[in-house]
Design an enzyme around this catalytic site. Structure first.
Site, short mmCIF file in Angstrom:
data_model
loop_
_atom_site.label_atom_id
_atom_site.label_comp_id
_atom_site.label_asym_id
_atom_site.label_seq_id
_atom_site.Cartn_x
_atom_site.Cartn_y
_atom_site.Cartn_z
N GLU A 261 38.69 32.09 30.85
CA GLU A 261 38.61 33.35 31.60
C GLU A 261 37.92 33.02 32.91
O GLU A 261 36.75 32.62 32.92
CB GLU A 261 37.82 34.40 30.82
CG GLU A 261 37.75 35.74 31.55
CD GLU A 261 36.60 36.60 31.09
OE1 GLU A 261 35.82 37.05 31.96
OE2 GLU A 261 36.46 36.81 29.87
N CYS B 231 32.81 40.50 34.71
CA CYS B 231 34.14 39.97 35.02
C CYS B 231 35.16 41.08 35.25
O CYS B 231 36.22 40.84 35.83
CB CYS B 231 34.61 39.05 33.90
SG CYS B 231 34.52 39.79 32.25
#
Length: 486
Positions: free
Chosen positions: A229, A266
């Site tokens: 990620e 994020c």
């Protein structure tokens, strides 16, 4: 002479222990592995006060935030225990012999099995939920994969104490040695992804760091899956109708979202498409706080300042909320034409409490700007109930893994339906790192053809001794609710 902590000898020892533990982990029942996860959760919960004090000292995050994150961490460990006990994660499929099919079908049975020892690279911004005992670790352990965590240098004391709690929880219920290990240091991170015992890796962090590890994973003599990620700008679209109806309300929601956790999520909304002369832009300065908490690490703070500098120095950028130094939120704005001219500059993630407003004249301009975006974890669409937004929705689906309506992307629920992933550069694979199906990253399928019944895994037997969901000759058969899984 033994190398310092984090050297190749530490990785080699942890990898050897993980390789030894792989077979007994595969052989452990789902009930047993569920008990391991629950015991880890109890151990972490018992150590909670100490862990939170350490994390406050190392990360500067607020106590309330950390208490919530610790609760999420133990909850997701328990959720994965429930996931494996339910059994559909195995994807058990049985096709009986059918000689009349075209072509004829032999007796075929397919199931997912654990891939083997997994390397987990802890994140900086979530010292519990995406760190040593986070979702990557929990999902890998759940399906029978030993885990070696590479600790993040931003919270080493918290990591070590968490690792102690994980080991204590495993030991308390008799889990084999080598099920869990942890290493520290840059060199250890490089050596870990290259070690032949490691069969997959999971990473949460920056694009450069993730890309470097992904390249190492691909360059091995035996390439392995790398589930990273990386970077995400999480675009938000506000239609003209939504801005007219509730621009002030949207400004308040945006301000709260992009400054949450000092913008170090994020899923932070990094680019917001608004109509020219929007109510949202007018109201936003009043909603943005003058200061946020200190950033997690000096390197993150340095990256934030550098990213802001690049955007602010552009001739056609306007400061809606100017940057006023360390721990100061900021908002900049550009017209869509400028955004398209310097797409690479404006679509690069700036990790921290800032967001970019992109002003569009009409839907044609908006669509052109959306097509300039790369992949993100999320997209958000604010529109009014009577608007036709199907075309906008399709644009956002193509560029993100989760689409939100009328909300804000910060905050990721841990559930069966959650998907936390997206097209490059947000992630390197199609799988989620949050939620029940995160387990799929650490499994691979095996099919058995015309196998003797006595050699079949329990999940693929006709009598279904596990009572799990099975797809038999194309028909899904649900789990037997009365069965107690062993």
């Amino acid at each position: 002479m033994r190398e310092a902590t984090g050297g190749r000898l530490d990785v080699a020892a942890a990898a050897a222990a993980a390789a030894t533990a792989a077979q007994p982990m595969r052989e452990a029942t789902d009930q047993t592995r569920g008990t391991w996860l629950e015991s880890i959760a109890e151990s972490i919960q018992a150590a909670g006060p100490e862990l939170i004090d350490l994390a406050i000292e190392e990360t500067h995050l607020a106590r309330g935030r950390l208490e919530g994150e610790l609760a999420r961490t133990t909850a997701q460990l328990r959720m994965f225990a429930a996931v494996v006990r339910e059994g559909s994660y195995l994807e058990a499929i049985i096709d009986h012999l059918n000689p009349d099919a075209t072509p004829p079908v032999p007796d075929l049975r397919r199931v997912l099995i654990p891939i083997g020892p997994v390397a987990v690279y802890a994140a900086s911004n979530f010292p519990f939920a995406f760190s040593v005992a986070g979702g990557d670790t929990a999902s890998a352990l759940a399906v029978g994969c030993p885990v070696i965590v590479k600790a993040h240098p931003g919270h080493p004391l918290t990591s070590r104490r968490t690792a102690d709690a994980v080991r204590h929880g495993l030991s308390a219920v008799g889990a084999p040695d080598g099920v869990f290990g942890m290493v520290e240091g840059f060199d250890a991170g490089v050596a870990l992804v290259q070690h032949p015992a490691i069969r997959a890796a999971a990473f949460t962090g920056s694009i450069p760091g993730g890309r470097a590890l992904a390249d190492l994973a691909a360059a091995r003599p035996d390439p392995i899956p790398f589930h990273g990620e990386l970077g995400s700008v999480n675009p938000v679209v506000v239609t003209a109708a939504a801005d007219s109806a509730r621009g002030d309300e949207l400004a308040a929601g945006l301000a709260q979202s992009f400054t949450l956790g000092s913008g170090q999520f994020c899923t932070k909304p990094g680019i917001v498409f608004v109509p020219k002369n929007s109510n949202l832009e007018r109201a936003l300065p009043e909603s943005v706080p003058s200061q946020t908490a200190p950033m997690l690490t000096p390197s993150i703070e340095k990256g934030y300042a550098a990213g802001l500098g690049r955007i602010a120095s552009h001739d056609d950028t306007e400061a809606v909320v100017p940057h006023r130094g360390a721990d100061s939120p900021s908002v900049y704005a550009v017209d869509a034409s400028t955004f398209l001219e310097d797409r690479e500059l404006f679509t690069t993630e700036v990790f921290g409490p800032t967001t970019l407003l992109v002003r569009f004249d009409d839907e044609k301009t908006l669509h052109a700007a959306l097509q300039a975006l790369e992949g993100s974890l999320t997209s958000t669409l604010h529109a009014e109930p009577d608007e036709d937004i199907a075309h906008l929705l399709d644009e956002l689906i193509q560029r993100s893994g989760r689409v939100l309506f009328q909300g804000w992307p910060t905050g990721v629920a841990v559930s069966w339906a959650q998907h936390h992933g997206g097209p490059w550069p947000s992630t390197t694979s199609a799988f989620t790192s949050v939620g029940a199906t995160a387990t799929r990253r650490f499994q691979r399928p095996v099919a058995f053809q015309d196998a003797p019944a006595g050699l079949l895994p329990s999940a693929l037997r006709d009598e279904n001794p596990l009572g799990i969901p099975q797809r038999v000759d194309g028909v899904l058969r649900p789990a037997r609710a009365t069965t107690v899984r062993g």
